[in-house]
Design a protein around this motif. Sequence first.
Motif, PDB file in Angstrom:
ATOM      1  N   GLY A 175       0.793  -1.224   0.000  1.00  0.00           N
ATOM      2  CA  GLY A 175       0.000   0.000   0.000  1.00  0.00           C
ATOM      3  C   GLY A 175       0.823   1.271   0.000  1.00  0.00           C
TER       4      GLY A 175
ATOM      5  N   ARG B  72      -0.917   4.487  -4.841  1.00  0.00           N
ATOM      6  CA  ARG B  72      -1.446   5.700  -5.467  1.00  0.00           C
ATOM      7  C   ARG B  72      -0.454   6.267  -6.486  1.00  0.00           C
TER       8      ARG B  72
ATOM      9  N   GLU C 288      -6.168  -3.464  -3.205  1.00  0.00           N
ATOM     10  CA  GLU C 288      -6.811  -2.404  -2.423  1.00  0.00           C
ATOM     11  C   GLU C 288      -8.072  -2.974  -1.767  1.00  0.00           C
TER      12      GLU C 288
ATOM     13  N   GLY D 264      -8.246   5.582  -1.766  1.00  0.00           N
ATOM     14  CA  GLY D 264      -6.912   5.262  -2.268  1.00  0.00           C
ATOM     15  C   GLY D 264      -6.860   5.301  -3.778  1.00  0.00           C
ATOM     16  N   CYS D 265      -6.213   4.290  -4.365  1.00  0.00           N
ATOM     17  CA  CYS D 265      -6.037   4.278  -5.816  1.00  0.00           C
ATOM     18  C   CYS D 265      -7.350   4.092  -6.558  1.00  0.00           C
TER      19      CYS D 265
END
Length: 231
Positions: A127, A131, A157, A163-164
């Motif tokens: 993690g 991003r 994720e 997040g992304c």
Amino acid sequence: MLAASYNIRKAVGADLRRRPERILAVLDEIAPDVVVLQEADRRFGDRLSALPPELLEAHGWRAVPFDRRPGSIGWHGNAILVGSRIEIAGQACIEIPALEPRGAVMAELVVEGVRVRVVGMHLDLSGLLRRRQARAVIAALAGAGPVSSILMGDLNEWRLAAGCIADFAVGHHVVPTGPSFPARRPMATLDRIFLSDDLVAHDSGVHRSPLAGTASDHLPAWVRVSIPRPA
């Protein structure tokens, strides 16, 4: 067009046996036109493809030729397979920031005369870089020009919208597929699909079957997309 994403875990199933024929049988159950794979290469040695070329050919698949490592069908385990009615018009590897071997691949495909871009990716497990990796993929897409795009892969994720996921949702919409990991009792939606805003998902989900529950530790995610005709 039916598209799918599948983390095949180097073709090692729940019984810890490497059986590539099971992976191809799961794909036969889904019958997609294009599939992106993660962990498609063996981990050690020459890192050859976990799916032998003769098996791919027997099941009607062609691997998009990224040609970065002899004997591999992808880039850092990411591969794109296409069926007989898909024309390969171009391909590229996408460099992303990584602490471990990670990458993304992109192919320009022609489906019934219409150009479609497909991206396959496998993002950071920890993690720390997800991003930044997402933004590298988005930048590569922007640099390649405006073409209808399907983004798929194992994003690692666990959150549903942060997040992304939020990064990819700018300019794309998230396809609802459902939990895909672990395969026997899926709880986490790790395998994701995004469509550019000009594409419409008519149906989508995660493929569940007795074979898919044992062939890998992930279930395949899929989407049925209508490709817009040029005006």
